[in-house]
Design an enzyme around this catalytic site. Structure first.
Site, PDB file in Angstrom:
ATOM      1  N   GLU A 286       0.868  -1.175   0.000  1.00  0.00           N
ATOM      2  CA  GLU A 286       0.000   0.000   0.000  1.00  0.00           C
ATOM      3  C   GLU A 286       0.903   1.221   0.000  1.00  0.00           C
ATOM      4  O   GLU A 286       1.400   1.631   1.046  1.00  0.00           O
ATOM      5  CB  GLU A 286      -0.922  -0.005   1.226  1.00  0.00           C
ATOM      6  CG  GLU A 286      -1.861  -1.198   1.309  1.00  0.00           C
ATOM      7  CD  GLU A 286      -2.946  -1.178   0.266  1.00  0.00           C
ATOM      8  OE1 GLU A 286      -3.081  -0.151  -0.427  1.00  0.00           O
ATOM      9  OE2 GLU A 286      -3.664  -2.182   0.121  1.00  0.00           O
ATOM     10  N   CYS A 320      -2.570   8.738   2.352  1.00  0.00           N
ATOM     11  CA  CYS A 320      -2.245   8.230   1.010  1.00  0.00           C
ATOM     12  C   CYS A 320      -3.394   8.518   0.051  1.00  0.00           C
ATOM     13  O   CYS A 320      -3.193   8.570  -1.163  1.00  0.00           O
ATOM     14  CB  CYS A 320      -1.936   6.740   1.053  1.00  0.00           C
ATOM     15  SG  CYS A 320      -3.159   5.752   1.910  1.00  0.00           S
TER      16      CYS A 320
END
Length: 533
Positions: A286, A320
């Site tokens: 990720e 993110c």
């Protein structure tokens, strides 16, 4: 000595510090001793310890020393992995619904400590209190999800081409899951992985960010109590606080850890992915996001501005999934720009524990320097800052990480626009046709989250089609941030391709096995092959 006397002593000891009595009581509730004291950063299931270097942990709010953590060395690592492996060997045979019951109890424990844990997230990471508590709620939600999942680890049955045979597949626990988490979500990402891994029958070895180890220690203490109370080895929730070059490298190279889930930068992910792949392990990556929102001329601008503001300013741009690019139709570009500048001017910046604050500090001074370099690069390429971007100092901004969120006019091809800067910088871009907007949206290396604001069904469906957004997350009339735990979270391209949390992500934490049973008296071969009599 009574509890009241102990509390009074703690209060007096920290009377000169900001958050004094709240911090003292908070640390006591979470089993962290006194604020500023030394903490053990290694938990092997049997004891807390650590033989590595001492790590000072300061709050980005005001620079205050929160604690000192004794990190792991190679010997600590080896002992912890051995104990986690032994714990897995027993845990894998526990029926999945019973494993789910343990995770359910963990969710209840997190509910009891939600306020305290959320506050600690804010103290250590700097996100506002509402976001800190929201992150703890994510842990609670994933525990609920995983509890239900523990009765739904389904395999398929298939029809065999051979008479008197039955085929099916089943899923088995795979081993130790190594979890490397980032500072911006210091507890939720661990829980996304751990809750699923535990109901799947795995052990979890956690290496948190060195910037936010105290929240990891607090969560591990809570989880360990739950496992121990139920008669299971607490080494199932092992913890190793340590740096990437030492502990991180040991973890990624270790063949005893079949799955490594890593959250962080693209640079870090490339290293983890390469090392794990070299030993033919499995990685769940990720990584970065350069997330865009397309704002159509058919958009509800009131809705769009609210979503953009949270997406770009929330967590001080350190998600993110933070919104980094706005791709606005030329016909509404100027109007949207004015609305955004006005909305940014109303953002209260300061102590994230204070009521009404919408944006706290960046994690550290290095993050501020990175933001300033990005703004300089933007200007050098011909971009224009139309709001903010300055560093803040003086009363209320003593931590060194406070900045004004920045809005800038730019062009899609600019090098800095192609990069992810982990800070509240929002680039405004223009488009004429939807095809052009989608091309701009997809024209970066990252592929995590994306969104379109439009009341046109045709535009929405085009954005979601195979020829539309190339991101792992694509939204209509909501922003890029704030993913729910029920959906698989992750992205494509430089984002790493990993998926965590909901949907069928549980399959990444198990090994698949295909089974064929012959209940006949003959031995026919597949594909009609005849081999002798």
């Amino acid at each position: 000595m009574s509890i009241q006397q102990v509390t009074q002593q703690i209060s007096e000891a920290f009377a000169g510090l900001k958050h004094d009595i709240d911090m003292a009581l908070l640390f006591a509730e979470l089993g962290l001793g006194l604020p500023g004291s030394e903490q053990a950063g290694v938990f092997d299931g049997e004891s807390w310890g650590g033989s590595g270097a001492l790590l000072d942990v300061h709050s980005p709010i005001d620079g205050e020393l929160l604690g000192r953590v004794r990190m792991a060395d190679a010997a600590d690592y080896e002992r912890t992995v051995q104990r986690a492996q032994a714990a897995f060997m027993a845990w894998r045979s526990v029926p999945a619904p019973k494993r789910g019951e343990v995770v359910r109890q963990l969710g209840d424990e997190l509910r009891r400590h939600k306020r305290a844990l959320g506050t600690l997230v804010t103290l250590e990471m700097g996100k506002i209190r509402a976001e800190g508590e929201g992150e703890v709620q994510e842990m609670i939600d994933i525990c609920d999800f995983a509890t239900g999942l523990s009765r739904q680890l389904y395999g398929l049955s298939m029809h065999s081409e051979r008479p008197g045979h039955r085929m099916y597949e089943q899923w088995h626990p795979i081993g130790i899951i190594g979890v490397i988490s980032a500072f911006n979500f210091p507890v939720a990402v661990w829980a996304w992985n751990a809750a699923l891994a535990w109901v799947c029958g795995d052990a979890v070895l956690w290496k948190p960010s060195e910037k936010t180890p105290l929240t990891a220690i607090a969560c591990t203490k809570i989880a360990a109590r739950v496992f121990e109370r139920n008669g299971y080895d607490p080494a199932l929730c092992a913890l190793l606080v340590g740096d990437g070059p030492s502990i991180g490298e040991l973890l990624t190279k270790d063949r005893r850890i079949p799955v490594v889930s890593a959250t962080g930068s693209c640079r870090m992910g490339r290293r983890v992915g390469a090392v794990v792949a070299e030993r033919l392990g499995r990685s769940i990556l990720e990584l970065g996001g350069n997330n865009a929102i397309i704002v159509s001329e058919k958009a509800d601008l009131d809705l769009a501005v609210r979503a953009i503001l949270f997406g770009a300013v929330g967590t001080a741009g350190q998600r993110c999934t933070s919104t980094r690019r706005i791709i606005a139709h030329s016909s509404i570009y100027e109007q949207l720009k004015k609305r955004l500048v006005k909305a940014y001017g109303q953002v209260k910046i300061g102590d994230p524990l204070a009521e009404g604050t919408l944006m706290g500090p960046l994690i550290d001074k290095q993050a501020v320097e990175t933001m300033q370099k990005a703004i300089e690069a933007l200007k050098a390429e011909g971009g224009t800052v139309i709001y903010g971007g300055e560093t803040l100092s003086g009363d209320g901004y003593s931590g060194g990480g406070y900045v004004q969120p920045c809005i800038a006019e730019a062009r899609p091809e600019m090098h800095i626009v192609q990069e992810e800067t982990f800070a509240p910088i929002l680039y405004l871009l223009q488009y004429e046709t939807l095809e052009q907007a989608i091309a701009i949206q997809n024209g970066v290396a990252q592929g995590l989250s994306s969104a379109i604001f439009s009341d046109s069904l045709k535009e929405a469906e085009a954005f979601l089609a195979a020829s539309g957004s190339d991101c792992g997350i694509a939204n209509v009339n909501i922003g890029t941030s704030g993913a729910e735990i029920g959906g698989a979270f992750g992205g494509e391209k430089d984002t790493g391709g990993g998926r965590e949390s909901g949907s069928d992500s549980w399959k990444l934490y198990m090994r698949r096995q295909t089974n064929t049973i012959n209940y006949s008296d003959s031995l026919p071969l597949a594909q009609g092959i005849s081999f002798g009599d």
